[in-house]
Scaffold this motif. Structure first.
Motif, PDB file in Angstrom:
ATOM      1  N   SER A   1       9.005   1.172  -0.365  1.00  0.00           N
ATOM      2  CA  SER A   1      10.792   0.645  -1.344  1.00  0.00           C
ATOM      3  C   SER A   1      11.028   2.184  -1.958  1.00  0.00           C
ATOM      4  O   SER A   1      10.041   2.768  -3.120  1.00  0.00           O
ATOM      5  CB  SER A   1      10.059  -0.490  -1.915  1.00  0.00           C
ATOM      6  N   LYS A  24      11.381   5.848   0.433  1.00  0.00           N
ATOM      7  CA  LYS A  24      11.683   4.913   1.716  1.00  0.00           C
ATOM      8  C   LYS A  24      12.057   6.479   2.566  1.00  0.00           C
ATOM      9  O   LYS A  24      12.091   6.834   3.565  1.00  0.00           O
ATOM     10  CB  LYS A  24      12.921   4.533   1.847  1.00  0.00           C
ATOM     11  N   ASN A  41      10.777   2.096   5.975  1.00  0.00           N
ATOM     12  CA  ASN A  41      10.473   1.098   4.582  1.00  0.00           C
ATOM     13  C   ASN A  41       9.129   0.424   5.102  1.00  0.00           C
ATOM     14  O   ASN A  41       8.712  -0.863   4.776  1.00  0.00           O
ATOM     15  CB  ASN A  41      11.689  -0.007   4.988  1.00  0.00           C
ATOM     16  N   THR A  81      12.008   1.471  10.346  1.00  0.00           N
ATOM     17  CA  THR A  81      12.957   0.947   9.706  1.00  0.00           C
ATOM     18  C   THR A  81      13.011  -0.279  10.335  1.00  0.00           C
ATOM     19  O   THR A  81      13.456  -0.219  11.051  1.00  0.00           O
ATOM     20  CB  THR A  81      14.285   2.043   9.405  1.00  0.00           C
ATOM     21  N   ASP A 106      15.391  -2.268   7.209  1.00  0.00           N
ATOM     22  CA  ASP A 106      16.618  -2.868   6.897  1.00  0.00           C
ATOM     23  C   ASP A 106      17.936  -2.895   6.617  1.00  0.00           C
ATOM     24  O   ASP A 106      18.160  -4.412   6.609  1.00  0.00           O
ATOM     25  CB  ASP A 106      16.508  -1.724   5.425  1.00  0.00           C
TER      26      ASP A 106
END
Length: 311
Positions: free
Chosen positions: A89, A93, A114, A127, A129
């Protein structure tokens, strides 16, 4: 899953054995960790430990507040401790990328990580997110296809949000950021979106407040991915005037703790139709990461019920 027995007594003094289901730590317990600064606000440990227990997986998730100068050491620890992997986080990142052995194609395109998965010492960055953001909107019945979105902040969370939203059919994307190191990344994102999707993307510095206000007024969605509204910045927001918003829009703050940010309160004053925090995004991106670490599906509804029951 182990069953722990304890001795208890009923009202007449009779001794009986009481059993409860608990996850016990033993010599085979695997570890996953959050690497962030700060990390104490994170709900990831609660989310993943609930999922580990529900799925009967012998693992634990801990949060590690890592000073930026110690990031290299933290990543080496994933290998040394034979961890399943880690969540990454703010503010790491992008900084974590040179320390990994490999990037998933999506993470390479986005330029942010992440989730790290440890394959026998070989660390791969992913990733989740962007998928978490899109699925969080779907859960609330908010569509992206054909819509106009204004996004503030193109760091570790804003980058995958921008690209995944464009891939999901967004028509227009207005990106704003302060004049910092992320500007180079913002311009790269705009170029990639315009070349590889049907979405029309632009980038403007936040110094141009009139353009920022106009973009929000013409948007179906406003997304704040700056980190304002949490930690030491809890009382801050980029938009403090409710007249900037209109009722027929969605305001999405990627902050999930606190559950109501200053930006969300401003949106409430404007009677905005959909006001969302980052909890749905957290849950959906976490489910994707959980699958990468364990090969099993996260029991999403069970985790949602326990994790956000007070909200």
């Amino acid at each position: 899953m182990a069953i722990r027995s304890t001795m208890d007594y009923d009202k007449d003094g009779t001794c009986f054995e009481r059993k409860s289901s608990v996850m016990e730590i033993d010599g085979h317990t695997a570890l996953v960790g959050l690497i962030a600064h700060p990390a104490g606000h994170s709900q990831s440990p609660a989310m993943h430990n609930l999922a580990f227990e529900a799925d009967h997986i012998n693992a634990r998730f801990l949060a590690f507040d890592v000073e930026p100068a110690r990031l290299n050491t933290a990543i080496d620890t994933i290998r040394a401790f034979k961890m399943l992997g880690a969540s990454i986080s703010m503010p790491f990142k992008q900084a974590v990328i040179p320390l990994l052995d490999e990037l998933d194609p999506a993470a390479k395109m986005i330029g942010a990580v992440n989730t790290v998965v440890n394959h026998d010492g070989h660390l791969t960055g992913y990733t989740t997110d962007g998928i978490g953001f899109v699925n969080a909107l779907k859960d609330e019945g908010v569509a992206l296809k054909g819509q106009t979105m204004t996004l503030a902040g193109v760091g570790g969370a804003g980058t995958p949000i921008a690209i995944q939203a464009a891939l999901a059919g967004l028509k227009t994307l207005n990106i704003f950021n302060i004049n910092d190191a992320a500007v180079v990344n913002a311009k790269r994102i705009v170029t990639e979106i315009n070349e590889q999707t049907d979405c029309h993307a632009t980038f403007t510095l936040l110094d141009h407040q009139d353009q920022f206000q106009d973009a929000i007024a013409q948007s179906d969605l406003y997304v704040d991915a700056t980190g304002l509204g949490m930690g030491k910045l809890v009382d801050q927001a980029l938009v403090t005037d409710p007249t900037w918003f209109h009722p027929n829009m969605t305001v999405f703050d990627t902050v999930y703790a606190p559950s109501e940010t200053k930006l969300m309160r401003v949106a409430k004053q404007a009677n905005v139709a959909h006001i969302l925090n980052g909890q749905g995004m957290l849950l959906n991106q976490g489910a994707a990461a959980f699958k990468l670490w364990t090969g099993q599906a996260m029991p999403v509804e069970q985790v949602r019920e326990h994790l956000f029951k007070e909200d």
